[in-house]
Design an enzyme around this catalytic site. Structure first.
Site, PDB file in Angstrom:
ATOM      1  N   CYS B  50       0.828  -1.227   0.000  1.00 33.41           N
ATOM      2  CA  CYS B  50       0.000   0.000   0.000  1.00 33.41           C
ATOM      3  C   CYS B  50       0.851   1.262   0.000  1.00 33.41           C
ATOM      4  CB  CYS B  50      -1.010   0.024   1.135  1.00 33.41           C
ATOM      5  SG  CYS B  50      -0.641  -1.012   2.507  1.00 33.41           S
ATOM      6  N   HIS B  99      18.956   0.527  -2.141  1.00 33.01           N
ATOM      7  CA  HIS B  99      17.540   0.862  -1.957  1.00 33.01           C
ATOM      8  C   HIS B  99      16.736  -0.359  -1.513  1.00 33.01           C
ATOM      9  CE1 HIS B  99      13.752   2.940  -2.511  1.00 33.01           C
ATOM     10  NE2 HIS B  99      13.321   1.891  -3.199  1.00 33.01           N
TER      11      HIS B  99
END
Lengths: 291, 429
Positions: B50, B99
């Site tokens: 989400c 990342h």
């Protein structure tokens, strides 16, 4: 008064002390103190302790309770023995942080009893003696552990009340969990204490160890008081289903009584099975009285 | 060989964009297979939660560009490319690896240090590997990211301490009660916060819920959702003694639970502890209750201060996590360089062994009376010699490759030994 034979027990104390430092350290500063060190030093201490008792037993040819010093360290051995077994059965998190310091302190105290001239006056090959001593020792050990649990309970309870959420708060189990364990140790200790006292009573009646006025012996009176305290405590739990702080406080009181019965009575001059060596022993007195 | 990540997260894009670009478990396989059809010598993983949508791609020749992935995403979701690109970030090679490690370790999450993202990364990787969209590089990368995340969580206190009101409240309840089965939870008021707490307690095993609310219907609604019992608000006092945990969050302007009531209740409880959570402002539970033995009262400030403290502690760990991850990235990049040289070394080995075989084939007819066993010894000696000859150069080449010289060494090896094999393996082998 230092003797060569002290060395094993001094090593034991050093190991217990190391375990104490590490078990407290693992809570305060977990990066530096490894919990495993605490556990292993305690186990090593326990093995040296066991070895020492075996040595004492072999040396005298008796179970090592021939004087106050030996009885005391035998009792401490029982405490750890019961703890290690309970820990294996129920996994008691962080209890060692409360128990091992207590054992260490008592061990140091026990050292001061050596050289005392109180020695046992009865034959140790006696069945009644073993039947009297062993249940009581294991029972006392269980009470010692329940005492540590009570301290733990009150600590955690205080932290919850005062909202002190430190490292110790996170490490300790729930109040309910501690309460249940307290109950388990009490219900182990009480029947054993009862059994030991009953055997003791039989013994004293059949062989007249403490003389005719045996029931006036401090240790007998205090033993009965201890029994009544724990009986009341169990009654509170079983019949009135009491929990919480009150039970913890009473468990502490019970333990103080245990310690006083075990050691304190010697300061009061109880002659319960032990006798100053420079006086004629009970058995000798009894022999003299016999026609 | 290159690794690229393209994506957006809660910091770079508002929810309207995130939901447009979001994938679900049903369309990820389709997206992956479309992508691989278009770029057959690449590997891909899609991570969609989400708070983020990210696509990790590794291309063998290193020819794939950020724009290609952008084009693919905009085509797949039918979003205009220029519009989309303003919200996207992209990283290449070591920064891409960095990342992913950050994401997996939950350093890039909205709630710092939450543990859900790790299982989401794991799942994204599993889906891609089931679809055979991952190969040597992304397999390694994702395994390593999970390891790095675990390392960060064990070596730092990033994931320690709860950071929401309801989880902190449940944590305290766990310090009072061993488990919640058989415990009664009395809920006063039926607001959102109450529901969150009930949900949390339900997950931890609580099953008996009693809900009291001014509007009975709302109480019933909430009680039904958790197989609980709704009671009339006026009957609240009668249920106090039965309750182990009491949660209160009414909008009443006065106290709802009073000292006398709790004193009376605790008598019946015979020392069994009682845990009261007051999340209402103004407060619902009379503060004096905290002084009763075996009663534990916490209000919203108590809980919030713990949350704030825990968030603080997590934030303080960031630097430590960063350096841990940097190390892990370095390891991975070294491993990647090593991987680059592996095909060249394999070819070199094959090349040598082929020469050996040729020579043996030439030798065999010349030796007329050689037994099978003797011949086996000859073959064995030849293989051993070749392996021994190649052992050192292969080791040195791999070591040197770790320091970033992989490509140069591959070229040197090829040139020196005259290997002109194009080392393009299909990605999924």
């Amino acid at each position: 008064m230092f003797k060569l034979s002290h060395i094993p027990f001094i090593i034991t104390i050093v190991l217990y002390f190391t375990s104490t430092v590490w078990s407290i350290g693992s809570i305060v500063c977990p990066h530096f103190f490894n919990k495993k060190v605490a556990k292993w030093t305690m186990m090593m201490g326990f093995f040296v302790h066991s070895g020492f008792l075996v040595f004492l037993g072999l040396e005298s040819g008796n179970i090592p309770i021939t004087n106050v010093y030996e009885s005391f360290i035998s009792l401490l051995w029982c405490v750890l023995f019961v703890y290690i077994n309970l820990d294996y059965l129920y996994k008691l998190p962080s209890l060692d942080t409360f128990l091992v310091p207590l054992v260490t302190a008592l061990s140091i105290w026990a050292m001061t009893f050596d050289g005392g001239n109180l020695i046992i006056t009865v034959s140790l090959q006696n069945f009644w003696l073993v039947a009297h001593i062993i249940p009581i020792f294991v029972g006392y050990a269980a009470f010692t552990i329940s005492f540590s649990l009570s301290i733990m309970y009150l600590t955690q309870q205080r932290q919850l009340k005062l909202k002190l959420f430190g490292a110790l708060f996170n490490k300790l189990p729930s109040l309910e969990g501690i309460d249940k364990l307290m109950w388990k140790t009490l219900s182990l200790g009480f029947p054993l204490l009862t059994l030991g006292l009953v055997f003791g009573a039989f013994w004293v009646r059949t062989q007249n160890i403490l003389g005719d006025m045996w029931y006036l012996d401090y240790k007998v009176i205090l033993g009965l008081a201890t029994w009544l305290t724990y009986a009341a405590l169990l009654h509170m739990r079983l019949v009135a289903s009491f929990h919480g702080t009150k039970v913890a406080c009473m468990t502490i009181a019970g333990f103080c009584l245990v310690l006083f019965t075990f050691i304190g009575t010697f300061f009061m001059g109880s002659k319960h099975a032990f006798q100053k060596t420079n006086e004629p022993t009970h058995i000798e007195v009894l022999k003299e009285r016999m026609p | 060989m290159s690794i690229i990540v393209v994506g957006l997260n809660h910091k770079s894009a508002p929810v309207e964009i995130r939901e447009k670009l979001a994938f679900n478990a049903n369309n990820i396989p389709a997206a992956l297979s479309q992508f691989l059809q278009k770029y057959p010598s690449s590997e891909a993983v899609i991570l969609s939660t989400c708070n983020r949508v990210e696509m990790y791609v590794s291309s063998l020749e290193g020819t794939l560009k950020f724009e290609d992935i952008l084009a693919f995403l905009s085509e797949f979701h039918k979003i205009e490319m220029n519009y989309l690109s303003t919200y996207l970030y992209h990283y290449i090679d070591d920064r891409a690896v960095n990342h992913l490690f950050f994401v997996a370790a939950s350093l890039d999450s909205m709630v710092l240090g939450e543990s859900q993202i790790l299982s989401q990364v794991k799942e994204a990787y599993t889906i891609a590997s089931v679809e055979e969209a991952t190969g040597k590089v992304l397999n390694q990368l994702f395994q390593q990211s999970l390891n790095a995340a675990k390392l960060v969580h064990t070596k730092t206190s990033l994931g320690k301490g709860k950071v929401s009101i309801s989880s902190v409240a449940v944590e305290f309840a766990e310090k009072i009660f061993q488990d919640f089965t058989g415990k009664t939870v009395l809920v006063v008021g039926a607001g959102e916060m109450c529901e969150l707490l009930i949900k949390h307690l339900y997950e931890e095993g609580a099953r008996t819920f009693v809900v009291a609310n001014r509007t009975f219907e709302r109480a019933q609604e909430l009680a039904n959702a958790y197989q609980g019992q709704a009671i009339k608000y006026e009957l609240l006092g009668e249920y106090l003694a039965k309750a182990d945990i009491i949660i209160s969050s009414t909008s009443a302007p006065h106290y709802v639970i009073h000292v006398d009531q709790v004193k009376e209740a605790i008598k019946h409880r015979r020392g069994n502890p009682m845990f009261l959570i007051d999340i209402a402002v103004p407060r619902d539970i009379e503060p004096g209750i905290a002084n009763i033995d075996n009663v534990y009262l916490y209000n919203i400030d108590d809980l919030q201060s713990v949350v704030a403290q825990n968030i603080d502690e997590r934030t303080r760990e960031i630097e430590k996590c960063r350096s841990l991850i940097e190390e892990e990235v370095e390891h991975f990049m070294a491993r990647l360089e090593e991987m680059k040289i592996e095909p060249a070394i394999t070819h070199l080995r094959n090349h040598f062994h082929n020469i050996g075989k040729e020579e043996l084939n030439r030798l065999k007819p010349k030796l007329k009376e050689v037994g099978n066993e003797d011949w086996e010894q000859v073959v064995y000696t030849m293989e051993r010699t070749i392996n021994k000859l190649l052992h050192h150069p292969a080791k040195v080449a791999k070591q040197e490759a770790k320091n970033g010289g992989g490509y140069r060494y591959v070229e040197t090896i090829k040139k020196l030994f005259g290997i002109f094999h194009h080392h393009s393996n299909p990605p999924h082998q």
